[in-house]
Write a protein that holds these residues in place. Structure first.
Motif, short mmCIF file in Angstrom:
data_model
loop_
_atom_site.label_atom_id
_atom_site.label_comp_id
_atom_site.label_asym_id
_atom_site.label_seq_id
_atom_site.Cartn_x
_atom_site.Cartn_y
_atom_site.Cartn_z
N GLU A 108 0.98 -1.31 -0.01
CA GLU A 108 -0.05 -0.09 -0.07
C GLU A 108 1.00 1.05 0.11
N ALA A 109 2.07 1.22 0.81
CA ALA A 109 2.77 2.36 0.85
C ALA A 109 3.53 2.54 -0.72
N ILE A 110 3.95 1.44 -0.94
CA ILE A 110 4.69 1.45 -2.24
C ILE A 110 3.54 2.17 -3.39
N ALA A 111 2.42 1.46 -3.28
CA ALA A 111 1.44 2.25 -4.30
C ALA A 111 1.14 3.76 -4.16
N GLY A 112 1.43 4.11 -3.04
CA GLY A 112 1.40 5.50 -2.66
C GLY A 112 2.42 6.46 -3.24
N LEU A 113 3.33 5.88 -3.60
CA LEU A 113 4.47 6.67 -4.19
C LEU A 113 4.61 6.61 -5.61
N ARG A 114 3.50 6.09 -6.45
CA ARG A 114 3.11 6.11 -7.75
C ARG A 114 3.02 7.78 -8.43
N ASP A 115 2.75 8.55 -7.27
CA ASP A 115 2.46 9.98 -8.01
C ASP A 115 4.03 10.87 -7.72
N PHE A 116 5.08 10.17 -7.30
CA PHE A 116 6.21 10.85 -7.35
C PHE A 116 7.07 10.36 -8.49
N PRO A 117 7.39 11.40 -9.28
CA PRO A 117 8.09 11.03 -10.64
C PRO A 117 9.40 10.64 -10.58
N GLN A 118 10.21 10.56 -9.44
CA GLN A 118 11.34 10.05 -9.25
C GLN A 118 11.34 8.65 -8.82
N VAL A 119 10.05 8.12 -8.49
CA VAL A 119 10.10 6.62 -7.99
C VAL A 119 9.66 5.74 -9.07
#
Length: 262
Positions: A108-119
């Motif tokens: 869930e936390a990984i999915a929450g990083l999808r909006d960060f362009p550097q990830v």
């Protein structure tokens, strides 16, 4: 069947036999001091073979025993040694495996990083990377059960790393772990001087004073130091040695430091 990131350096950097591995980690922790201070919010630990850097890593992992009952997730960042890429790489795996068992990924936390362009999701960056893997048996021993947010750091800025750390920072349930060795392949006296200077910079929360080749995890370290400085935290050197002190010759050594941020 869920996708599991398999261990890549078990049997090389650390034992692949569960009983031998657990005994080695426990022996390393037992030999390290366990201060009574509250556990740190974040740590920096080295990532070489346990015979070389294990005693230094244990110096900071020994500080986490009192946090076992409340740390429920670990944000783990380390530098990429094999795959060049820009930004930070997250895995698609649902668990990371070691000889001591499987650690669930906080998907869930990984999915929450999808909006960060550097990830980006890059399993190739994780497949053979040792900088994260060697931290896991220590974490399993001192914390027991927890969820993992593993990120390999490639060509990124301190600000890009800090932005992700700020998002994942959490409260007392979240531990930040940065994996980094220090100087590489200098003679013993040169390495000691360089590593002391790096430690002073870490204690000053001044990543701009860390030379690029004086810490392989300079980028994730730098992001952490910026985040810590913004929060009014402090960094403490708990151990500073090199391979010439632990298990190797002194003509070409690798430096190892253990740091607590609280």
């Amino acid at each position: 069947m869920s996708q599991i990131r398999q261990p890549a350096v078990a049997g090389m950097f650390y034992p692949d036999d569960p009983a031998v591995l657990r005994r080695q980690v426990r022996d390393l922790l037992a030999a390290a001091e366990s201060p009574t201070e509250p556990p740190p919010k974040a740590i920096i630990a080295p990532h070489a073979g346990y015979v070389y850097s294990g005693p230094v890593a244990a110096s900071v992992y020994g500080r986490l025993g009192r946090a076992r009952d409340h740390i429920r997730r670990v944000v783990l960042l380390g530098p990429s040694h094999r795959v060049p890429f820009h930004g930070l790489a997250a895995p698609s795996s649902e668990a990371f495996r070691t000889p001591l068992g499987d650690i669930p990924v906080d998907t869930e936390a990984i999915a929450g990083l999808r909006d960060f362009p550097q990830v980006q999701v890059r399993d190739d960056a994780h497949a053979l990377e040792h900088s994260l893997e060697v931290q896991l048996p220590f974490l399993q021993e001192v914390l027991g059960e927890f969820r993992l947010i593993p990120l390999v750091v490639g060509d990124a800025s301190y600000a890009e790393v800090r932005e992700v750390l700020d998002h994942l920072w959490g409260g007392e349930e979240t531990l930040i772990v940065i994996s980094s060795d220090l100087s590489h392949y200098h003679d013993y006296d040169t390495a000691r001087a360089l590593d002391r200077a790096t430690s002073v910079a870490i204690e000053a929360l001044a990543p701009e004073r860390i030379d690029y080749d004086h810490a392989c995890g300079r980028t994730p370290v730098g992001g952490l130091l910026q985040a810590a400085r913004a929060r009014g935290l402090h960094a403490h050197t708990l151990d500073l040695r090199n391979s010439g002190d632990t298990a190797g010759p002194r003509d070409r050594v690798v430096g190892y430091g253990a740091y607590a941020i609280d």
